[in-house]
Motif scaffolding. Structure first.
Motif, PDB file in Angstrom:
ATOM      1  N   HIS A 105       2.956  -0.726   4.994  1.00  0.00           N
ATOM      2  CA  HIS A 105       2.287  -0.787   3.695  1.00  0.00           C
ATOM      3  C   HIS A 105       0.787  -1.025   3.890  1.00  0.00           C
ATOM      4  O   HIS A 105       0.378  -1.787   4.762  1.00  0.00           O
ATOM      5  CB  HIS A 105       2.855  -1.927   2.846  1.00  0.00           C
ATOM      6  N   CYS A 106      -0.007  -0.369   3.063  1.00  0.00           N
ATOM      7  CA  CYS A 106      -1.443  -0.636   3.046  1.00  0.00           C
ATOM      8  C   CYS A 106      -1.991  -0.185   1.699  1.00  0.00           C
ATOM      9  O   CYS A 106      -1.314   0.511   0.945  1.00  0.00           O
ATOM     10  CB  CYS A 106      -2.169   0.066   4.188  1.00  0.00           C
ATOM     11  N   ILE A 107      -3.189  -0.627   1.403  1.00  0.00           N
ATOM     12  CA  ILE A 107      -3.885  -0.124   0.226  1.00  0.00           C
ATOM     13  C   ILE A 107      -5.202   0.472   0.690  1.00  0.00           C
ATOM     14  O   ILE A 107      -5.796   0.008   1.666  1.00  0.00           O
ATOM     15  CB  ILE A 107      -4.112  -1.206  -0.854  1.00  0.00           C
ATOM     16  N   ARG A 128      -5.321   3.234  -3.931  1.00  0.00           N
ATOM     17  CA  ARG A 128      -4.115   3.931  -3.498  1.00  0.00           C
ATOM     18  C   ARG A 128      -3.219   2.953  -2.739  1.00  0.00           C
ATOM     19  O   ARG A 128      -3.658   2.266  -1.831  1.00  0.00           O
ATOM     20  CB  ARG A 128      -4.484   5.102  -2.613  1.00  0.00           C
ATOM     21  N   PHE A 129      -1.953   2.916  -3.137  1.00  0.00           N
ATOM     22  CA  PHE A 129      -0.945   2.077  -2.493  1.00  0.00           C
ATOM     23  C   PHE A 129      -0.060   2.973  -1.648  1.00  0.00           C
ATOM     24  O   PHE A 129       0.576   3.888  -2.162  1.00  0.00           O
ATOM     25  CB  PHE A 129      -0.097   1.354  -3.542  1.00  0.00           C
ATOM     26  N   SER A 178       3.176   3.084   1.047  1.00  0.00           N
ATOM     27  CA  SER A 178       4.283   2.306   1.566  1.00  0.00           C
ATOM     28  C   SER A 178       5.455   3.234   1.883  1.00  0.00           C
ATOM     29  O   SER A 178       5.873   4.009   1.020  1.00  0.00           O
ATOM     30  CB  SER A 178       4.715   1.252   0.547  1.00  0.00           C
ATOM     31  N   TRP A 181       3.222   7.122  -1.834  1.00  0.00           N
ATOM     32  CA  TRP A 181       1.968   6.568  -2.285  1.00  0.00           C
ATOM     33  C   TRP A 181       1.886   6.665  -3.797  1.00  0.00           C
ATOM     34  O   TRP A 181       2.524   7.494  -4.430  1.00  0.00           O
ATOM     35  CB  TRP A 181       0.778   7.246  -1.612  1.00  0.00           C
ATOM     36  N   LEU A 193      -2.705  -8.902  -5.782  1.00  0.00           N
ATOM     37  CA  LEU A 193      -2.976  -8.526  -4.400  1.00  0.00           C
ATOM     38  C   LEU A 193      -3.145  -9.807  -3.595  1.00  0.00           C
ATOM     39  O   LEU A 193      -4.069 -10.574  -3.844  1.00  0.00           O
ATOM     40  CB  LEU A 193      -4.245  -7.669  -4.320  1.00  0.00           C
ATOM     41  N   TYR A 195      -3.413  -9.844   2.161  1.00  0.00           N
ATOM     42  CA  TYR A 195      -4.077  -8.789   2.923  1.00  0.00           C
ATOM     43  C   TYR A 195      -5.109  -9.389   3.870  1.00  0.00           C
ATOM     44  O   TYR A 195      -5.735 -10.399   3.565  1.00  0.00           O
ATOM     45  CB  TYR A 195      -4.763  -7.783   1.988  1.00  0.00           C
TER      46      TYR A 195
END
Length: 151
Positions: free
Chosen positions: A76-78, A86-87, A89, A93, A128, A131
């Motif tokens: 997972h990242c943004i 943009r997400f 995972s 996306w 959020l 992170y």
């Protein structure tokens, strides 16, 4: 485009929370066991089994949720792209257009940024947290959403 991933500290913090829950549950079971040995009428075996089952189910649930989280968070990242967030995972996306955001809130505790909340125009929120370089993410969001920071 900047990319933010969940940090190792967040994974460690979640493992510690499960450990503390297990420790607390064990202490409660021991306390009920000692009470049952000293006064069996007051601390019945029904109470003991109830405590064991409830705490056992709660700890098992916590562990399963943690393992599910750890399985999904590794990929997972943004990403901060121009005009959108943009997400990503598990190969999927989704995007959040910045014009959908009505406010940005930063939550601090003891001077450290703990999480960021994006309030949407449909009265929903996106939290959020965890992170790596959360302060940098907050700064990027403040730059992308001028005038929407709430105190």
């Amino acid at each position: 485009m900047e990319r933010f991933v969940v940090g190792k500290e967040e994974k460690r913090r979640r493992w510690l929370n499960v450990g503390w829950g297990l420790l607390f549950s064990g202490a409660m079971v021991i306390a009920i066991t000692v009470g049952h040995e000293q006064d069996p009428e007051r601390y019945s075996s029904f109470l003991w089994w109830s405590v064991v089952w409830i705490f056992g189910a709660a700890n098992l649930g916590n562990l399963l949720f943690l393992l599910r989280y750890l399985r999904t968070v590794d990929d997972h990242c943004i990403e901060l792209a121009p005009g959108k967030l943009r997400f990503l995972s598990a190969g999927n996306w989704s995007e959040l257009e910045f014009e959908q955001v009505s406010a940005l809130r930063l939550f601090r505790s003891r001077g450290k940024l703990r999480h960021i909340q994006l309030l949407l125009k449909n009265r929903r929120g996106i939290r959020l947290e965890g992170y790596q370089d959360l302060d940098r993410l907050a700064q990027c969001l403040q730059d992308a959403l001028p005038g929407k920071l709430m105190s």
